[in-house]
Structure formats: structure tokens, C-alpha cells
Design a protein around this motif. Structure first.
Motif, PDB file in Angstrom:
ATOM      1  N   MET A 213       7.272   1.366  -6.092  1.00 30.80           N
ATOM      2  CA  MET A 213       6.606   0.072  -6.167  1.00 30.80           C
ATOM      3  C   MET A 213       7.072  -0.851  -5.048  1.00 30.80           C
ATOM      4  O   MET A 213       6.285  -1.618  -4.488  1.00 30.80           O
ATOM      5  CB  MET A 213       6.840  -0.563  -7.538  1.00 30.80           C
ATOM      6  CG  MET A 213       6.133   0.190  -8.657  1.00 30.80           C
ATOM      7  SD  MET A 213       6.215  -0.653 -10.237  1.00 30.80           S
ATOM      8  CE  MET A 213       5.077  -2.012  -9.973  1.00 30.80           C
ATOM      9  N   GLN A 214       8.352  -0.786  -4.736  1.00 28.09           N
ATOM     10  CA  GLN A 214       8.868  -1.580  -3.621  1.00 28.09           C
ATOM     11  C   GLN A 214       8.165  -1.182  -2.322  1.00 28.09           C
ATOM     12  O   GLN A 214       7.787  -2.039  -1.513  1.00 28.09           O
ATOM     13  CB  GLN A 214      10.377  -1.381  -3.484  1.00 28.09           C
ATOM     14  CG  GLN A 214      11.022  -2.174  -2.367  1.00 28.09           C
ATOM     15  CD  GLN A 214      10.966  -3.675  -2.603  1.00 28.09           C
ATOM     16  OE1 GLN A 214      11.282  -4.144  -3.677  1.00 28.09           O
ATOM     17  NE2 GLN A 214      10.567  -4.425  -1.593  1.00 28.09           N
ATOM     18  N   THR A 215       7.959   0.132  -2.154  1.00 27.33           N
ATOM     19  CA  THR A 215       7.286   0.614  -0.945  1.00 27.33           C
ATOM     20  C   THR A 215       5.842   0.150  -0.894  1.00 27.33           C
ATOM     21  O   THR A 215       5.375  -0.360   0.126  1.00 27.33           O
ATOM     22  CB  THR A 215       7.344   2.154  -0.885  1.00 27.33           C
ATOM     23  OG1 THR A 215       8.714   2.577  -0.848  1.00 27.33           O
ATOM     24  CG2 THR A 215       6.621   2.673   0.348  1.00 27.33           C
ATOM     25  N   ARG A 216       5.117   0.319  -2.020  1.00 26.38           N
ATOM     26  CA  ARG A 216       3.694  -0.022  -2.008  1.00 26.38           C
ATOM     27  C   ARG A 216       3.456  -1.519  -1.990  1.00 26.38           C
ATOM     28  O   ARG A 216       2.764  -2.051  -1.119  1.00 26.38           O
ATOM     29  CB  ARG A 216       2.976   0.580  -3.213  1.00 26.38           C
ATOM     30  CG  ARG A 216       1.529   0.071  -3.339  1.00 26.38           C
ATOM     31  CD  ARG A 216       0.752   0.772  -4.408  1.00 26.38           C
ATOM     32  NE  ARG A 216       0.456   2.145  -4.044  1.00 26.38           N
ATOM     33  CZ  ARG A 216      -0.328   2.949  -4.767  1.00 26.38           C
ATOM     34  NH1 ARG A 216      -0.866   2.504  -5.897  1.00 26.38           N
ATOM     35  NH2 ARG A 216      -0.556   4.183  -4.369  1.00 26.38           N
ATOM     36  N   PHE A 217       4.019  -2.228  -2.986  1.00 22.37           N
ATOM     37  CA  PHE A 217       3.703  -3.642  -3.153  1.00 22.37           C
ATOM     38  C   PHE A 217       4.532  -4.557  -2.250  1.00 22.37           C
ATOM     39  O   PHE A 217       4.105  -5.664  -1.942  1.00 22.37           O
ATOM     40  CB  PHE A 217       3.881  -4.047  -4.614  1.00 22.37           C
ATOM     41  CG  PHE A 217       2.920  -3.370  -5.545  1.00 22.37           C
ATOM     42  CD1 PHE A 217       1.599  -3.782  -5.631  1.00 22.37           C
ATOM     43  CD2 PHE A 217       3.326  -2.305  -6.331  1.00 22.37           C
ATOM     44  CE1 PHE A 217       0.697  -3.156  -6.484  1.00 22.37           C
ATOM     45  CE2 PHE A 217       2.441  -1.666  -7.192  1.00 22.37           C
ATOM     46  CZ  PHE A 217       1.126  -2.090  -7.259  1.00 22.37           C
ATOM     47  N   GLY A 218       5.725  -4.080  -1.869  1.00 19.39           N
ATOM     48  CA  GLY A 218       6.592  -4.916  -1.052  1.00 19.39           C
ATOM     49  C   GLY A 218       6.507  -4.656   0.436  1.00 19.39           C
ATOM     50  O   GLY A 218       6.863  -5.526   1.239  1.00 19.39           O
ATOM     51  N   ARG A 223       1.955  -5.316   4.863  1.00 20.42           N
ATOM     52  CA  ARG A 223       1.731  -4.846   6.231  1.00 20.42           C
ATOM     53  C   ARG A 223       0.246  -4.638   6.516  1.00 20.42           C
ATOM     54  O   ARG A 223      -0.258  -5.014   7.577  1.00 20.42           O
ATOM     55  CB  ARG A 223       2.494  -3.540   6.467  1.00 20.42           C
ATOM     56  CG  ARG A 223       2.355  -3.013   7.900  1.00 20.42           C
ATOM     57  CD  ARG A 223       3.164  -1.750   8.122  1.00 20.42           C
ATOM     58  NE  ARG A 223       2.618  -0.607   7.399  1.00 20.42           N
ATOM     59  CZ  ARG A 223       3.186  -0.040   6.338  1.00 20.42           C
ATOM     60  NH1 ARG A 223       4.324  -0.524   5.859  1.00 20.42           N
ATOM     61  NH2 ARG A 223       2.630   1.002   5.743  1.00 20.42           N
ATOM     62  N   LYS A 224      -0.481  -4.059   5.578  1.00 15.49           N
ATOM     63  CA  LYS A 224      -1.889  -3.748   5.795  1.00 15.49           C
ATOM     64  C   LYS A 224      -2.807  -4.940   5.538  1.00 15.49           C
ATOM     65  O   LYS A 224      -3.912  -4.995   6.060  1.00 15.49           O
ATOM     66  CB  LYS A 224      -2.305  -2.578   4.901  1.00 15.49           C
ATOM     67  CG  LYS A 224      -1.679  -1.254   5.306  1.00 15.49           C
ATOM     68  CD  LYS A 224      -2.237  -0.123   4.466  1.00 15.49           C
ATOM     69  CE  LYS A 224      -1.728   1.225   4.938  1.00 15.49           C
ATOM     70  NZ  LYS A 224      -2.281   2.339   4.128  1.00 15.49           N
ATOM     71  N   GLY A 225      -2.341  -5.886   4.717  1.00 14.86           N
ATOM     72  CA  GLY A 225      -3.146  -7.071   4.431  1.00 14.86           C
ATOM     73  C   GLY A 225      -3.364  -7.260   2.951  1.00 14.86           C
ATOM     74  O   GLY A 225      -3.794  -6.340   2.256  1.00 14.86           O
TER      75      GLY A 225
END
Length: 257
Positions: A213-218, A223-225
Motif C-alpha cells: 500500500m505504501q508503494t501504490r498509494f504513497g 508520481r503518476k497523478g
């Protein structure tokens, strides 16, 4: 086009916000939902007992819905509407290629400006400076569970279909962010983020789920917008809450002028 003040009506709108369920004294288990109508006006829809809806009525983000509404007597926020959820229908879905254009006119960079103009919902483009996971206290978890358990123990006079008891996430998922008004921090109430936690916990275990979750949401989303779907608290009108997060690749290229 400005909202017309009318005691009741029928609208079509695109759903953007579906927050995690809450238990209230008056309406039981409900979900905070908000949408933007076809003229660009925000609408707050309640009470939505989402898990009691028939399967064909269970809408998601980007669904286009039609519903009857009336102005509430207990909520003075301009966008709030009491809806007849039994008459709600899903009429379509906003396609990915249409989303950037549909949202562009609603994006803001200042919450203070929105509040000063009497608005209580906003689609915020902010600089995300942090994503934090905070475990709830044992007392907080027990209190939340007790509310839902007490509700489901009551006789159900209107809905005979059994519901799987809802379990609130044991963590708070918070964003730190910067707007034109300065730095802010808030707990993200998006139902998607809770659902992702439980899904990944069941698949990978809790520790790996939190790491992912840290990787995806944080990291990946900022980064992608991404946009923050914001709403003010019903009892504290100057307090803005993060009701949802919206990911769009195109959001970094949107022109706000």
C-alpha cells in the motif's frame, strides 16, 4: 451552470466519492457518496445504505446514475441531497478517455477559496508530501466494531437479506499534502483504500499488504497523478476531510487556468 434551488428533483451524475461505511443514530450504516452532475455541479448523496442495495444498483466510481432527491432539513451544505435510493438506477459509465475532460473544470488548488464561496465539496490538485499508516488504538477499534455489531443485532424491519458484518480497517491511512493555502494532513476515508488493505492482507499477509500500500498509494499514485476528493465535516464546516482519491495519468498535464 449554477445549481437551481428547488425543494426536490431528479438528476443524473457521475459518482466520484464512495467513502467507507459509518454508523449513525438516525440512518444506521451509510456511505458518504458524492457526484458531479452533467452540468459540473457537485452533489452530496445521502443516506445511502450501500450494502442493502440490490446488486444491480450497487454503483462504483465513474458510474452514471439517475436518482430522485429532495433538499434535506438537517444539512445546510449547499450540495447535500437526500435521495430515494430505491429509485436509483445506473445508466452508464464514464469511459477512461472522457474522464480528464469531465473533471478538468472542477479541479481546484485552494480549499480556503472554495469554503469562502460557500462550497463544501472540492476536487483538489495538491502536492502530496507523504503517505502514513497509523494503527488505531485498541479502544478505537473496539468502539467501531461495537457500533456495527449493535446495529446488526437490531431487528431489521425493512431489509430481510442478511449482511456480512462490516469490519472497519485497524489502520488509518493518512496523506500529508500542500495546497495554495499551505500544508495540510488528513485521514483518507476512501472505501477503496480499506478494501485494498483487506484484499491484500488476505492474499499476502498484513505486513506485506501495508508495504504494498505504501508503494501504490504513497509512491505510484502521487508520481503518476492523483486528485483528492474533499468534503467538509457536517458539524465542523471549516474542517475538510479526504473523502476519496482519484487516480488519472492525465492529471499532471491538466491546465488549471
Amino acid at each position: 451552470m449554477a445549481l437551481e434551488i428547488s425543494p426536490s428533483g431528479e438528476s443524473e451524475a457521475i459518482v466520484l466519492i464512495k467513502a467507507a461505511p459509518q454508523v449513525g443514530v438516525r440512518h444506521g450504516e451509510t456511505v458518504c457518496c458524492a457526484a458531479i452532475d452533467l452540468y459540473g455541479n457537485w452533489l452530496r448523496l445521502y443516506p445511502v445504505s450501500f450494502r442493502h442495495l440490490d446488486e444491480g444498483k450497487k454503483f462504483g466510481r465513474w458510474d452514471r446514475i439517475r436518482f430522485r432527491w429532495r433538499m434535506p432539513k438537517d444539512d445546510g451544505r449547499a450540495e447535500s441531497r437526500r435521495i430515494d435510493q430505491n429509485a436509483l438506477t445506473i445508466t452508464g459509465e464514464l469511459k477512461p478517455v472522457e474522464r480528464e475532460r469531465f473533471l478538468a473544470r472542477s479541479i481546484v488548488t485552494s480549499l480556503d477559496k472554495e469554503r469562502s464561496e460557500g462550497r463544501s465539496l472540492a476536487l483538489l490538485k495538491a502536492e502530496i508530501t507523504g503517505f502514513h499508516v497509523e494503527r488505531k488504538s485498541d479502544d478505537e477499534i473496539k468502539a467501531q466494531k461495537a457500533k456495527f455489531e449493535a446495529l446488526h443485532a437490531q431487528p431489521d424491519l425493512f431489509n430481510t437479506r442478511p449482511l456480512i458484518p462490516y469490519t472497519p480497517a485497524p489502520y488509518k491511512f493518512k496523506y500529508s499534502y500542500r495546497t495554495d493555502d499551505g500544508r495540510r494532513e488528513g485521514t483518507c476515508q476512501d472505501w477503496e483504500i480499506e478494501a485494498t488493505f483487506f484484499k491484500w492482507s488476505n492474499t499476502y499477509g498484513e505486513s506485506k499488504a501495508l508495504e504494498n500500500m505504501q508503494t501504490r498509494f504513497g509512491e505510484e499514485y502521487p508520481r503518476k497523478g492523483m486528485l483528492l476528493a474533499m468534503g467538509t465535516h457536517s458539524l465542523h464546516p471549516d474542517t475538510w476531510l479526504i473523502n476519496g482519491i482519484i487516480r488519472l495519468d492525465e492529471v499532471q498535464q491538466l491546465t488549471l487556468l
